[in-house]
Motif scaffolding. Sequence first.
Motif, PDB file in Angstrom:
ATOM      1  N   GLY A  11       0.824  -1.211   0.000  1.00  0.00           N
ATOM      2  CA  GLY A  11       0.000   0.000   0.000  1.00  0.00           C
ATOM      3  C   GLY A  11       0.852   1.251   0.000  1.00  0.00           C
ATOM      4  N   ILE A  33       4.852  -2.094  -2.142  1.00  0.00           N
ATOM      5  CA  ILE A  33       4.103  -2.609  -3.296  1.00  0.00           C
ATOM      6  C   ILE A  33       2.811  -1.808  -3.422  1.00  0.00           C
ATOM      7  CG2 ILE A  33       2.862  -4.609  -4.210  1.00  0.00           C
ATOM      8  CD1 ILE A  33       5.001  -6.361  -3.043  1.00  0.00           C
ATOM      9  N   ARG A  35      -0.419  -0.929  -6.182  1.00  0.00           N
ATOM     10  CA  ARG A  35      -0.995  -1.467  -7.426  1.00  0.00           C
ATOM     11  C   ARG A  35      -1.231  -0.402  -8.489  1.00  0.00           C
ATOM     12  NH1 ARG A  35      -6.815  -2.687  -4.739  1.00  0.00           N
ATOM     13  NH2 ARG A  35      -7.264  -0.522  -4.316  1.00  0.00           N
ATOM     14  N   GLU A  41      -5.162   7.079  -3.791  1.00  0.00           N
ATOM     15  CA  GLU A  41      -6.479   6.876  -3.155  1.00  0.00           C
ATOM     16  C   GLU A  41      -6.719   7.973  -2.106  1.00  0.00           C
ATOM     17  OE1 GLU A  41      -8.588   4.908  -4.393  1.00  0.00           O
ATOM     18  OE2 GLU A  41      -7.499   3.398  -5.508  1.00  0.00           O
ATOM     19  N   ALA A  42      -7.242   7.605  -0.935  1.00  0.00           N
ATOM     20  CA  ALA A  42      -7.649   8.631   0.051  1.00  0.00           C
ATOM     21  C   ALA A  42      -6.550   9.651   0.348  1.00  0.00           C
ATOM     22  CB  ALA A  42      -8.082   7.938   1.349  1.00  0.00           C
ATOM     23  N   SER A  43      -5.299   9.163   0.433  1.00  0.00           N
ATOM     24  CA  SER A  43      -4.207  10.058   0.824  1.00  0.00           C
ATOM     25  C   SER A  43      -3.977  11.163  -0.195  1.00  0.00           C
ATOM     26  CB  SER A  43      -2.914   9.259   1.002  1.00  0.00           C
ATOM     27  OG  SER A  43      -3.111   8.223   1.924  1.00  0.00           O
ATOM     28  N   GLU A 176      -0.001  -5.537  -8.040  1.00  0.00           N
ATOM     29  CA  GLU A 176      -1.070  -5.791  -7.069  1.00  0.00           C
ATOM     30  C   GLU A 176      -0.649  -6.940  -6.154  1.00  0.00           C
ATOM     31  OE1 GLU A 176      -5.008  -6.043  -8.545  1.00  0.00           O
ATOM     32  OE2 GLU A 176      -5.725  -6.245  -6.471  1.00  0.00           O
ATOM     33  N   TRP A 216      -6.036 -13.996   3.547  1.00  0.00           N
ATOM     34  CA  TRP A 216      -4.565 -14.022   3.598  1.00  0.00           C
ATOM     35  C   TRP A 216      -4.081 -14.348   5.013  1.00  0.00           C
ATOM     36  CZ3 TRP A 216      -2.527  -8.928   0.873  1.00  0.00           C
ATOM     37  CH2 TRP A 216      -3.127  -8.806  -0.392  1.00  0.00           C
ATOM     38  N   LEU A 305     -11.821   6.983  -0.484  1.00  0.00           N
ATOM     39  CA  LEU A 305     -12.435   6.005   0.425  1.00  0.00           C
ATOM     40  C   LEU A 305     -11.632   5.968   1.718  1.00  0.00           C
ATOM     41  CD1 LEU A 305     -13.179   3.094  -2.088  1.00  0.00           C
ATOM     42  CD2 LEU A 305     -14.699   4.952  -1.378  1.00  0.00           C
ATOM     43  N   HIS A 331      -7.549   4.391   9.666  1.00  0.00           N
ATOM     44  CA  HIS A 331      -7.292   5.752  10.164  1.00  0.00           C
ATOM     45  C   HIS A 331      -8.438   6.714   9.889  1.00  0.00           C
ATOM     46  CE1 HIS A 331      -3.315   3.927  10.311  1.00  0.00           C
ATOM     47  NE2 HIS A 331      -2.975   4.884  11.144  1.00  0.00           N
ATOM     48  N   GLN A 332      -9.531   6.184   9.369  1.00  0.00           N
ATOM     49  CA  GLN A 332     -10.772   6.940   9.108  1.00  0.00           C
ATOM     50  C   GLN A 332     -10.512   8.375   8.643  1.00  0.00           C
ATOM     51  OE1 GLN A 332     -11.853   9.163  11.856  1.00  0.00           O
ATOM     52  NE2 GLN A 332     -11.339   8.101  13.736  1.00  0.00           N
ATOM     53  N   THR A 337      -3.338  13.349   9.678  1.00  0.00           N
ATOM     54  CA  THR A 337      -2.880  13.772  11.009  1.00  0.00           C
ATOM     55  C   THR A 337      -2.046  12.671  11.672  1.00  0.00           C
ATOM     56  OG1 THR A 337      -4.901  15.060  11.246  1.00  0.00           O
ATOM     57  CG2 THR A 337      -3.707  14.537  13.279  1.00  0.00           C
TER      58      THR A 337
HETATM   59  C1  LIG Z   1     -12.494  13.622   1.327  1.00  0.00           C
HETATM   60  C2  LIG Z   1     -11.492  13.244   2.401  1.00  0.00           C
HETATM   61  C3  LIG Z   1     -10.956  14.235   3.226  1.00  0.00           C
HETATM   62  C4  LIG Z   1     -10.044  13.881   4.239  1.00  0.00           C
HETATM   63  N1  LIG Z   1      -9.488  14.870   4.980  1.00  0.00           N
HETATM   64  C5  LIG Z   1      -8.590  14.563   5.959  1.00  0.00           C
HETATM   65  C6  LIG Z   1      -7.964  15.604   6.710  1.00  0.00           C
HETATM   66  O1  LIG Z   1      -8.209  16.784   6.485  1.00  0.00           O
HETATM   67  N2  LIG Z   1      -7.106  15.237   7.710  1.00  0.00           N
HETATM   68  C7  LIG Z   1      -6.813  13.928   7.986  1.00  0.00           C
HETATM   69  O2  LIG Z   1      -6.036  13.676   8.908  1.00  0.00           O
HETATM   70  N3  LIG Z   1      -7.351  12.923   7.234  1.00  0.00           N
HETATM   71  C8  LIG Z   1      -8.233  13.207   6.247  1.00  0.00           C
HETATM   72  N4  LIG Z   1      -8.808  12.209   5.494  1.00  0.00           N
HETATM   73  C9  LIG Z   1      -8.523  10.796   5.833  1.00  0.00           C
HETATM   74  C10 LIG Z   1      -7.234  10.306   5.175  1.00  0.00           C
HETATM   75  O3  LIG Z   1      -7.216  10.660   3.814  1.00  0.00           O
HETATM   76  C11 LIG Z   1      -7.136   8.764   5.306  1.00  0.00           C
HETATM   77  O4  LIG Z   1      -7.325   8.387   6.658  1.00  0.00           O
HETATM   78  C12 LIG Z   1      -5.732   8.297   4.857  1.00  0.00           C
HETATM   79  O5  LIG Z   1      -5.418   8.816   3.594  1.00  0.00           O
HETATM   80  C13 LIG Z   1      -5.647   6.772   4.820  1.00  0.00           C
HETATM   81  O6  LIG Z   1      -4.369   6.445   4.321  1.00  0.00           O
HETATM   82  P1  LIG Z   1      -3.983   4.958   3.896  1.00  0.00           P
HETATM   83  O7  LIG Z   1      -2.577   4.983   3.465  1.00  0.00           O
HETATM   84  O8  LIG Z   1      -4.401   4.045   4.988  1.00  0.00           O
HETATM   85  O9  LIG Z   1      -4.991   4.626   2.692  1.00  0.00           O
HETATM   86  P2  LIG Z   1      -4.924   5.005   1.136  1.00  0.00           P
HETATM   87  O10 LIG Z   1      -4.464   6.383   0.904  1.00  0.00           O
HETATM   88  O11 LIG Z   1      -6.268   4.646   0.574  1.00  0.00           O
HETATM   89  O12 LIG Z   1      -3.807   4.041   0.570  1.00  0.00           O
HETATM   90  C14 LIG Z   1      -3.969   2.653   0.462  1.00  0.00           C
HETATM   91  C15 LIG Z   1      -3.137   2.229  -0.748  1.00  0.00           C
HETATM   92  O13 LIG Z   1      -3.116   0.807  -0.810  1.00  0.00           O
HETATM   93  C16 LIG Z   1      -3.138   0.437  -2.171  1.00  0.00           C
HETATM   94  N5  LIG Z   1      -3.597  -0.950  -2.246  1.00  0.00           N
HETATM   95  C17 LIG Z   1      -4.761  -1.458  -1.797  1.00  0.00           C
HETATM   96  N6  LIG Z   1      -4.827  -2.780  -2.045  1.00  0.00           N
HETATM   97  C18 LIG Z   1      -3.648  -3.112  -2.657  1.00  0.00           C
HETATM   98  C19 LIG Z   1      -3.116  -4.323  -3.159  1.00  0.00           C
HETATM   99  N7  LIG Z   1      -3.790  -5.493  -3.101  1.00  0.00           N
HETATM  100  N8  LIG Z   1      -1.891  -4.318  -3.734  1.00  0.00           N
HETATM  101  C20 LIG Z   1      -1.171  -3.152  -3.798  1.00  0.00           C
HETATM  102  N9  LIG Z   1      -1.638  -1.975  -3.355  1.00  0.00           N
HETATM  103  C21 LIG Z   1      -2.862  -1.955  -2.780  1.00  0.00           C
HETATM  104  C22 LIG Z   1      -4.098   1.428  -2.797  1.00  0.00           C
HETATM  105  O14 LIG Z   1      -3.922   1.529  -4.206  1.00  0.00           O
HETATM  106  C23 LIG Z   1      -3.725   2.714  -2.060  1.00  0.00           C
HETATM  107  O15 LIG Z   1      -2.745   3.469  -2.755  1.00  0.00           O
HETATM  108  C24 LIG Z   1      -9.692  12.518   4.448  1.00  0.00           C
HETATM  109  C25 LIG Z   1     -10.223  11.540   3.594  1.00  0.00           C
HETATM  110  C26 LIG Z   1     -11.096  11.883   2.583  1.00  0.00           C
HETATM  111  C27 LIG Z   1     -11.624  10.815   1.656  1.00  0.00           C
END
Ligand SMILES: Cc1cc2nc3c(=O)[nH]c(=O)nc-3n(C[C@H](O)[C@H](O)[C@H](O)COP(=O)(O)OP(=O)(O)OC[C@H]3O[C@@H](n4cnc5c(N)ncnc54)[C@H](O)[C@@H]3O)c2cc1C
Length: 377
Positions: A11, A33, A35, A41-43, A176, A216, A305, A331-332, A337
């Motif tokens: 991810g 890794i 995909r 995505e969300a970040s 992936e 898994w 998402l 991390h919702q 943060t």
């Molecule tokens: C509209 C919106 C506004 C937000 N505003 C804030 C804010 O102001 N402040 C704050 O603190 N948070 C905020 N957030 C929340 C924050 O964006 C998320 O909590 C955070 O980005 C989650 O990060 P992550 O790395 O867990 O997920 P992601 O960013 O979703 O990353 C997960 C990654 O895993 C990859 N992946 C998934 N499955 C596989 C696989 N099988 N093989 C390889 N890769 C894979 C995906 O492609 C993706 O790149 C907001 C979210 C949204 C949607």
Amino acid sequence: MPNSPDVVVIGGGIIGCSTAYQLVKRGMKVTVIERESVGCEASGVATGMISVMSIEDPGPFLDLARASFELYKTLAPELRDASGIDFYYGEASWLDLAFTEEEEEANRKAMSWKKDLVPRVTWLSDDDIRRVESRVSAQARSGVFFEGLAQVDAYRLTLAFTKAAESLGVVIRYAEATGLTTSGDRISGVATSTGDVGCDAVVLAMGAWSGLIEPWIGMPVPVEPLKGQILKLRAPGPPLVGNLHLGSFYVTPKLDGSILAGGYDSKVGFDKRARDEGTYRILGEVARICPPMQDAVLVEESTGLRPLTPDMIPILGPVPGLEGAFIATGHQRKGITLAAMTGKVMAQVVSGQDTELPIEAFSLARFGNGARIKGDE
Ligand SMILES: Cc1cc2nc3c(=O)[nH]c(=O)nc-3n(C[C@H](O)[C@H](O)[C@H](O)COP(=O)(O)OP(=O)(O)OC[C@H]3O[C@@H](n4cnc5c(N)ncnc54)[C@H](O)[C@@H]3O)c2cc1C
């Protein structure tokens, strides 16, 4: 194998990239890794507020958020230097508005606990509001002004973590992940769409897709996606004084001169399509909060998402019963943060160090074997 990484992070969101950066700083050989692309995505779409002010209950979650907020003060310049990327880290303010008596009462109650979480908090009368930000609607009867928060461009920060990690030797592999390989009860590698990668440890940082790894690891990971829709706007005039909030809707100035607006969320599984209904609703609320914004130009709309757990607290730490497997997800609304400190404690636990903060409260084991997320929308 001699060329295998010590750790594979699955991810390339902000959680995976922050963890990879902290792991390589501890001398580990790391492959991420991803995909699609880093921060796709969300970040990559998040508003980028760095604040602890929505966490009402004292406890490990608030401690983690506070520690992360503090860590950014030294980590931000470190990352900027290491990556060469300006991710617009800077101060931010937030104005919770009330148009009705009920909203005013809700703000008053929230202020009673939020005031301990934010450096400066001021109750504003309707006249005070106009003094602080003359463009707020005349319908606003009061507000609470929070100062001393922080902000970033979330996508650029994710890239900065990645580039800083790459400069120390982290490899980003675009594939992936399709499963884990094991030897007995130990991790031996990751299966991907372009072949297996051997490793001693794996960090599962797959955001909203984390629930899909149940087969898994042989146990449920109760994470569900919550879609958020967000608009980028451009408007003439000086920047707004801060993030203007009414109910769930907001309009916020960014340090690159753009304006972000959002507050339209929906639980629709993995459907990431932006909905016209969401766009019109956000634009309507923005104009209600700040009437001059009806002349703003819509530059871009995106969705992301968020990974939600049933108790709204992240999952961090070892995967029970599978040696070498670790998870960082859930991390919702707070992943930007929390990313700084999440990366640090995950790297500490993976490399066998004591963690700076206790992480037992974040264990996947707290859900037992079958937690399900309550439908709240
Ligand atoms: C509209 C919106 C506004 C937000 N505003 C804030 C804010 O102001 N402040 C704050 O603190 N948070 C905020 N957030 C929340 C924050 O964006 C998320 O909590 C955070 O980005 C989650 O990060 P992550 O790395 O867990 O997920 P992601 O960013 O979703 O990353 C997960 C990654 O895993 C990859 N992946 C998934 N499955 C596989 C696989 N099988 N093989 C390889 N890769 C894979 C995906 O492609 C993706 O790149 C907001 C979210 C949204 C949607």
